[in-house]
Scaffold this active site. Structure first.
Site, short mmCIF file in Angstrom:
data_model
loop_
_atom_site.label_atom_id
_atom_site.label_comp_id
_atom_site.label_asym_id
_atom_site.label_seq_id
_atom_site.Cartn_x
_atom_site.Cartn_y
_atom_site.Cartn_z
CG HIS A 142 -1.71 1.35 1.50
ND1 HIS A 142 -3.10 1.41 1.00
CD2 HIS A 142 -1.39 2.52 1.82
CE1 HIS A 142 -3.51 2.55 1.18
NE2 HIS A 142 -2.65 3.33 1.82
CD GLU A 143 1.66 3.63 3.71
OE1 GLU A 143 1.99 4.79 3.16
OE2 GLU A 143 0.66 3.59 4.63
CG HIS A 160 0.56 6.57 -0.69
ND1 HIS A 160 -0.52 7.08 -1.24
CD2 HIS A 160 0.35 5.94 0.46
CE1 HIS A 160 -1.46 6.51 -0.50
NE2 HIS A 160 -1.07 6.19 0.61
CG HIS A 200 0.08 8.97 -6.75
ND1 HIS A 200 -0.96 8.84 -6.01
CD2 HIS A 200 -0.28 9.35 -7.97
CE1 HIS A 200 -2.14 9.57 -6.81
NE2 HIS A 200 -1.50 10.02 -7.76
CD GLU A 203 -4.76 6.65 1.59
OE1 GLU A 203 -4.21 5.75 1.50
OE2 GLU A 203 -4.20 7.89 2.43
CE1 TYR A 244 -6.27 5.19 4.48
CE2 TYR A 244 -7.09 7.09 5.98
CZ TYR A 244 -6.19 6.39 5.37
OH TYR A 244 -4.74 6.76 5.72
#
Length: 687
Positions: free
Chosen positions: A478-479, A482, A485, A507, A619
C-alpha cells in the site's frame, strides 16, 4: 493534459539533482526556516509590485516557480521531526514546521497577491488569452484557495481567520509530536506473555527481574493483542493504548475542533466538514452519509454473525482454560479471537506465516512486481550521500523503455525512539517542470521526484531477519503505491505533483495495489522461508490465507465506518464536543465492539489532526474506485500485464492532481464505475 516527459535523445529531461539535506543540525534548520520565509516574502512582494499589464510571466510564473523551489527546502526543515535520531533536531524541526505553517497562513492571506492574480485573470479573459489546461487549473486553484481563506471578507474578519488558522496549526503539530515522543510501556513476565514465542519475548527491551517491556509500537503491541492468551495482559495493553496521550492531546483536539468550527462559520460554511468536503470528490457531507447509509445495512448482518462466532469461540476457550466467561467481545478481545479463529478454522498461524515473509524477500518480490507492471527500473544507490540513519536505503528510478531518470526513493522501515509511529510516505521533493509555462512544452527539463516511505517493521536480530506478518506485507504494498504515485507524476506544476489529488481519491491508487497481496502468484513470488529461500508459501497455507481473506470483513469494515463517522460527527457538531463520550458512543453503536478500556482513543488518532480531518471517510470512499480498477487487471488474465500497467500509469499515476479523480478513473476503466466491485472484493455479495 499532463506534459509527456519523453523524446529526448540525451536523456536529460529530469535533472538528477536531489536538493535535500536531511542531516541539518538544529541551528541549520532554524537558519533555513528564516531563509525560506525571506525568499517567499520577496517573491510575493515582487509579484505584488509589478507595474503595467499583468501577464502569465510576471504574475503566475514566479509563484509557481517558488512552489517548486521551496519543496525540498521545506522538507529539509519539517521532515526530520519524523525520523531524526536527535531529540534536539526533532524539536527544531517541529518548531520549524510550526513557523513555516504560520507563515504559509500569512502568505495565503496576502491581499496584494490575491488582487494581482485576480487582475491577471480578468485581463486574460478580457483579452481572450488561452492557457494550457494545467496552467488554467493552477490559476483557478490559486484564486479558489485565496477565497477559501476569506480574502473576500473585511479586514477584521480576515485577521480573525489568520489567527484561527495559526492556532489550529500550532495544536496539530504539537498533537503529532506528543504521539511521536510517547514512551508508554508496561513490564510483563514470560508467564504474562503466554502464547507469544520465545523469539518475541527475547527481542523485547529488558525491564529487570526477568520481565520485559512492551511498548505501543506496532511490532510490540500487535503480536500481544493477537496472541497473548492471558486476558489480563491484553486488557492492560488495551488500557495503555486506549489512554495514550490522553492528558496532553484531548485538550489540543477539543480546542482544534472548536477552532475549526469557528473558522468555518466565519468563512460562511455551516460546519468544518462542509468547508472541507467542498473541494473533495464527495463535494458535500450528504454524499458521504449516503455511502454509509447504503453500506452499513450490508455490513451489519455479516458483523452480527461474525460477533456470534467470536463469542462462541471465546466461550469454548474460557471453558478449556477454566476461566469465567463474560459473554462479551471486549476491545481487548477482538484481535485475539480474530487471530484464534484464523488458526482454528483456516489453520493459519501468524508466526508460521511470518517465516515465509522475510523483509528482504518481500521487498524483492514487491520491487519486481512494481517494475514489471509499471515499466520501471529500480537501482539501489550503493553510496548514497549521508543518510539520517544506517537502516535507511536509497533507490533511483528510471523508465524501462526510455531509460529516462525519474527520481529517488528512500526506505526507512524499522522503529526507533522518536520516529513517526505508523507507516506513511512523504513526498520530499516534488517532480514538475523546472520552468512553469502557459502552454505545455514538449521535452521541458524537470525537477526529479524524491519520496520516503516510513514504516515500523520488526528489526532483524542476530539469528533472524525481519519477518513480516501478512498484514504488514499488505501495508508495504500500500505505502509503496504512494511512492510510485510520487515518482511517476508528469504534472507540470508543483502544486499538482504526485499525490496532490483530492484527499478522498489519494488512497485509491495504493489500495488497488494491495490486491496483489491476495493473489496466488504474487504471494508465491514474494515469499520464501527465511531458512530456505527456495521454499515458498506451502500450497495448503496459501489456499487457507486466500480463503480467510474476508474473515470478519463485516466487523473490520464497520471499524473503518466508525473512524469515518466519528471524524465527521465531531466536525459537524455545534458547540464544544466531548470527544471522549462521542468516541465511546460511536465505537459501540457503529463498530459493535465496546470501548471497554474507557479511554479517549481520539487522543492518539493522528489522522484527524494530520490532514485527514473530516476526511477519514476517504479510505472507504476510495476503495470503491480501487476495487473496480483492480478488476481491469483481473480481466486481462495477467496480473503483471505491462499493457494494463502502462494504462494505469498514464491515466492514474501520471496526472497527479492535474485532473479530477473521477475523470482519471473513468479514463482508466473505459466505462462508468461499478460500485459493486467493492462489495464483491469484501465478500459481501457473491459474483
Amino acid at each position: 493534459s499532463a506534459a509527456k516527459c519523453e523524446g529526448s535523445e540525451d536523456n536529460k529531461m529530469c535533472t538528477r539533482e536531489n536538493r535535500l539535506n536531511l542531516n541539518l543540525s538544529a541551528e541549520e534548520i532554524k537558519a533555513l526556516t528564516d531563509e525560506i520565509i525571506v525568499k517567499m516574502t520577496k517573491v510575493g512582494d515582487e509579484v505584488a509590485a509589478v507595474q503595467g499589464p499583468r501577464t502569465f510571466e510576471n504574475t503566475i510564473v514566479p509563484l509557481a516557480r517558488m512552489d517548486r523551489e521551496m519543496s525540498p527546502l521545506i522538507s529539509n526543515c519539517d521532515f526530520p521531526m519524523n525520523v531524526s535520531t536527535s531529540e534536539e533536531v526533532r524539536n527544531a524541526s517541529s518548531d520549524s514546521s510550526d513557523k513555516l505553517r504560520k507563515f504559509s497562513v500569512d502568505f495565503g492571506m496576502r491581499e496584494d497577491i490575491y488582487e494581482a492574480v485576480k487582475a491577471f485573470e480578468e485581463q486574460r479573459k478580457a483579452d481572450n488569452v488561452q492557457l494550457g489546461p494545467e496552467a488554467e487549473r493552477y490559476v483557478a486553484r490559486t484564486l479558489r484557495d485565496f477565497k477559501r481563506n476569506g480574502l473576500h471578507l473585511d479586514k477584521a474578519a480576515r485577521d480573525k481567520v489568520t489567527e484561527l488558522q495559526k492556532k489550529i496549526s500550532e495544536r496539530e503539530i504539537l498533537f503529532q509530536k506528543n504521539i511521536n515522543e510517547d514512551k508508554s510501556k508496561l513490564a510483563f513476565s514470560k508467564e504474562d506473555l503466554e502464547g507469544l514465542s520465545d523469539d518475541f519475548f527475547n527481542g523485547l527491551e529488558d525491564a529487570g527481574e526477568g520481565k520485559k517491556y512492551v511498548t505501543l509500537k506496532y511490532p510490540d503491541i500487535l503480536p500481544v493483542m493477537q496472541k497473548a492468551k492471558r486476558e489480563e495482559t491484553r486488557k492492560a495493553m488495551d488500557h495503555l493504548r486506549s489512554h495514550q496521550c490522553e492528558e496532553s492531546n484531548v485538550p489540543l483536539l477539543e480546542d482544534t475542533v472548536a477552532l475549526r468550527e469557528e473558522l468555518a462559520g466565519l468563512l460562511g460554511y455551516e460546519s468544518h466538514a462542509a468547508y472541507t468536503l467542498e473541494i473533495r470528490m464527495s463535494k458535500a457531507t450528504a454524499a458521504v452519509d449516503d455511502m454509509y447509509d447504503k453500506l452499513c445495512p450490508r455490513l451489519v448482518p455479516f458483523a452480527n454473525k461474525e460477533l456470534a462466532r467470536l463469542l462462541q469461540l471465546k466461550e469454548e476457550e474460557k471453558k478449556e482454560r477454566g476461566e469465567p466467561f463474560d459473554n462479551k467481545i471486549n476491545s481487548w478481545d477482538f484481535m485475539y479471537y480474530h487471530t484464534l479463529l484464523k488458526q482454528k478454522e483456516y489453520t493459519i498461524d501468524e508466526d508460521v506465516v511470518k517465516e515465509y515473509f522475510p523483509l528482504d524477500t518481500v521487498k524483492r518480490g514487491l520491487e519486481r512486481a512494481y517494475q514489471q507492471i509499471l515499466g520501471l527500473i529500480f537501482t539501489k544507490v550503493e553510496e548514497p550521500e549521508e543518510l539520517w540513519h544506517p537502516d535507511v536505503e536509497c533507490y533511483s528510478v528510471q523508465d524501462a523503455a526510455t531509460q529516462e531518470f525519474l527520481g529517488f526513493y528512500y526506505l526507512d522501515l524499522y522503529p526507533r525512539e522518536g520516529k513517526y509511529d505508523h507507516a506513511a510516505v512523504s513526498g520530499l521533493q516534488c517532480a514538475c517542470d523546472m520552468e512553469p509555462t502557459a502552454q505545455p512544452v514538449e521535452g521541458a527539463t524537470r525537477q526529479c521526484s524524491v519520496a520516503c516511505m516510513m514504516a515500523n517493521f520488526t528489526k532483524p536480530t542476530a539469528t533472524k531477519p525481519s519477518l513480516l506478518q501478512h498484514s504488514e506485507v499488505v501495508t508495504f504494498f500500500h505505502e509503496f503505491g504512494h511512492v510510485m504515485h510520487q515518482l511517476c507524476t508528469k504534472a507540470r506544476f508543483a502544486q499538482f505533483a504526485g499525490t496532490a489529488t483530492e484527499r478522498d481519491f489519494v488512497e485509491a491508487p495504493s489500495q488497488m495495489l494491495e490486491n496483489w497481496c491476495w493473489e496466488e502468484q504474487p504471494l508465491k513470488n514474494m515469499s520464501g522461508h527465511y531458512q530456505d529461500a527456495g521454499k515458498v508459501l506451502p500450497e495448503e497455507l496459501l489456499k487457507n490465507m486466500l480463503a480467510a481473506k474476508n474473515l470478519n470483513s463485516g466487523l473490520l469494515n464497520l471499524r473503518q465506518v466508525f473512524f469515518g463517522k466519528y471524524d465527521l460527527t465531531i466536525h459537524r457538531a455545534k458547540g464544544r464536543v466531548d470527544t471522549g463520550a462521542e468516541w465511546s458512543r460511536l465505537r459501540e453503536s457503529v463498530s459493535l465492539i465496546p470501548n471497554s478500556s474507557g479511554g479517549n482513543g481520539a487522543a492518539a488518532f493522528g489522522h484527524i489532526m494530520g490532514g485527514y480531518d473530516a476526511g477519514y471517510y476517504g479510505y472507504l470512499w476510495s476503495e470503491v474506485f480501487s476495487a473496480d480498477m483492480f478488476s481491469i487487471f483481473k480481466e486481462s488474465g495477467d496480473l503483471y500485464s505491462p499493457v494494463v500497467g502502462a494504462r494505469y500509469r498514464t491515466c492514474i499515476l501520471e496526472p497527479g492532481g492535474s485532473r479530477d479523480g473521477d475523470e482519471m478513473v473513468t479514463s482508466f476503466l473505459g466505462r462508468p464505475l461499478n460500485p459493486d466491485a467493492f462489495l464483491l472484493t469484501n465478500g459481501l455479495i457473491s459474483a
